[in-house]
Design a protein around this motif. Structure first.
Motif, PDB file in Angstrom:
ATOM      1  N   ARG A 133      -3.744  -1.107  -8.372  1.00 16.43           N
ATOM      2  CA  ARG A 133      -5.102  -0.615  -8.192  1.00 16.43           C
ATOM      3  C   ARG A 133      -5.053   0.712  -7.464  1.00 16.43           C
ATOM      4  N   ALA A 184      -9.484  -2.446  -1.265  1.00 17.65           N
ATOM      5  CA  ALA A 184      -8.581  -2.760  -2.371  1.00 17.65           C
ATOM      6  C   ALA A 184      -7.526  -3.770  -1.922  1.00 17.65           C
ATOM      7  N   ALA A 185      -7.006  -3.577  -0.707  1.00 20.05           N
ATOM      8  CA  ALA A 185      -6.019  -4.518  -0.167  1.00 20.05           C
ATOM      9  C   ALA A 185      -6.645  -5.888   0.043  1.00 20.05           C
ATOM     10  N   VAL A 233      -1.606  -1.277  -3.997  1.00 19.97           N
ATOM     11  CA  VAL A 233      -2.694  -0.320  -3.831  1.00 19.97           C
ATOM     12  C   VAL A 233      -2.046   1.050  -3.790  1.00 19.97           C
ATOM     13  N   VAL A 247       0.870  -1.165   0.000  1.00 19.01           N
ATOM     14  CA  VAL A 247       0.000   0.000   0.000  1.00 19.01           C
ATOM     15  C   VAL A 247       0.912   1.221   0.000  1.00 19.01           C
ATOM     16  N   ILE A 298      -9.367   1.983   0.578  1.00 15.48           N
ATOM     17  CA  ILE A 298      -7.991   1.482   0.618  1.00 15.48           C
ATOM     18  C   ILE A 298      -7.963   0.068   1.185  1.00 15.48           C
TER      19      ILE A 298
END
Length: 305
Positions: free
Chosen positions: A95, A109-110, A74, A48, A106
């Motif tokens: 992404r 997405a992870a 991410v 991330v 967030i």
């Protein structure tokens, strides 16, 4: 050169690690995380990042000579997209979460990566900057995000590595975030690790200039939670009127001369990139000399007619 030191760990604790960066090197937020990668390298890798997707993939290619089974990024602050750069490992995808304040987006997405990857093997996840989270979500929001993000990693059976720069935050926030992790490590400049405590002469050098004394005076209260007081601009605002000098001149002198000198002595921790200042590992060494100097200054003012 950087050195990694274990602060604490628990054998039966959670599998996540907080990485405290007390270094002056801003060249890569990912370097310390790669340094901590165990010998049994992961099958799947999640990152991330804050608008550094390309940098992460490039650093992985440069530092780790092996392609993981899956790698996902991410990228916070970038528009939603899927891509496989030419230099990226196989089956990688980026992404984007365009709104950096969308904490749920967030995490989702992870989680979408972790849910899609096989259950077997070993998965690690990196979060490059807690400071960016604070900037986007505020201190309380960033703390809540980290707590929920850890739960997301637990659900996906992934080990997390979260990067935080203590100099960019107040002491209370660092303590609260640290309490979320059973393993905490510090990345420090090797030269700082090897250096001895400041000598008596060093302590007098640290407080010889009034600007340095005033900076250190702003850091005396360890429980002070005023975040702005720990910024270079906040320190300049405090120092300039006391010495009756131009604020821009004071700011430049702090950045170019006085903060680096105090940092070299280990008296302050100076994050030049973020322009944040905190108490250094040897602050307590200079503190009694500083207090005596400040007392003498106060007495001199009080004795003036």
């Amino acid at each position: 050169m950087q050195d990694t030191r274990l602060v604490r760990t628990s054998v039966d604790g959670n599998s996540h690690t907080l990485v405290l960066r007390r270094t002056g090197d801003d060249s890569s937020e990912f370097g310390p995380l790669f340094d901590l990668l165990p010998d049994d390298e992961p099958n799947d890798v999640l990152a991330v990042t804050h608008e550094q997707s390309a940098a992460f993939l490039q650093r992985w290619r440069e530092r780790i000579d092996r392609r993981p089974r899956n790698i996902g990024v991410v990228s916070v602050g970038e528009v939603m997209r899927s891509a496989t750069p030419a230099h990226a490992p196989a089956q990688s995808v980026v992404r984007g979460v365009a709104d950096p304040t969308d904490a749920e987006g967030i995490r989702d997405a992870a989680a979408s990566y972790l849910d899609a990857w096989p259950d077997d093997g070993r998965t690690v996840a990196y979060l490059d900057s807690t400071t960016e989270l604070v900037d986007d979500l505020g201190g309380e929001g960033a703390f809540e995000f980290l707590r929920e993000f850890r739960r997301t990693l637990d659900a996906g059976d992934a080990a997390g590595y979260v990067c935080l720069r203590p100099a960019a935050h107040d002491c209370e926030f660092v303590r609260e975030v640290g309490a979320l992790f059973d393993t905490v490590v510090e990345c420090v400049d090797s030269a700082a690790v090897a250096s001895a405590k400041p000598s008596v002469s060093d302590c007098f050098t640290a407080i010889a200039d009034r600007r340095r004394r005033l900076v250190l005076a702003e850091l005396l209260d360890e429980d002070d939670r005023d975040y702005e007081k720990r910024s270079v601009t906040g320190l300049a605002d405090a120092v300039a009127p006391r010495i009756e000098a131009d604020r821009e001149w004071v700011t430049a002198s702090l950045i170019d001369v006085h903060l680096p000198k105090l940092a070299n002595l280990g008296v302050v921790a100076y994050d030049r990139g973020r322009e944040r200042v905190a108490r250094g590992q040897h602050f307590e060494r200079v503190e009694p000399y500083l207090r005596r100097a400040l007392d003498r200054e106060r007495q001199a003012v009080e004795e003036q007619p």
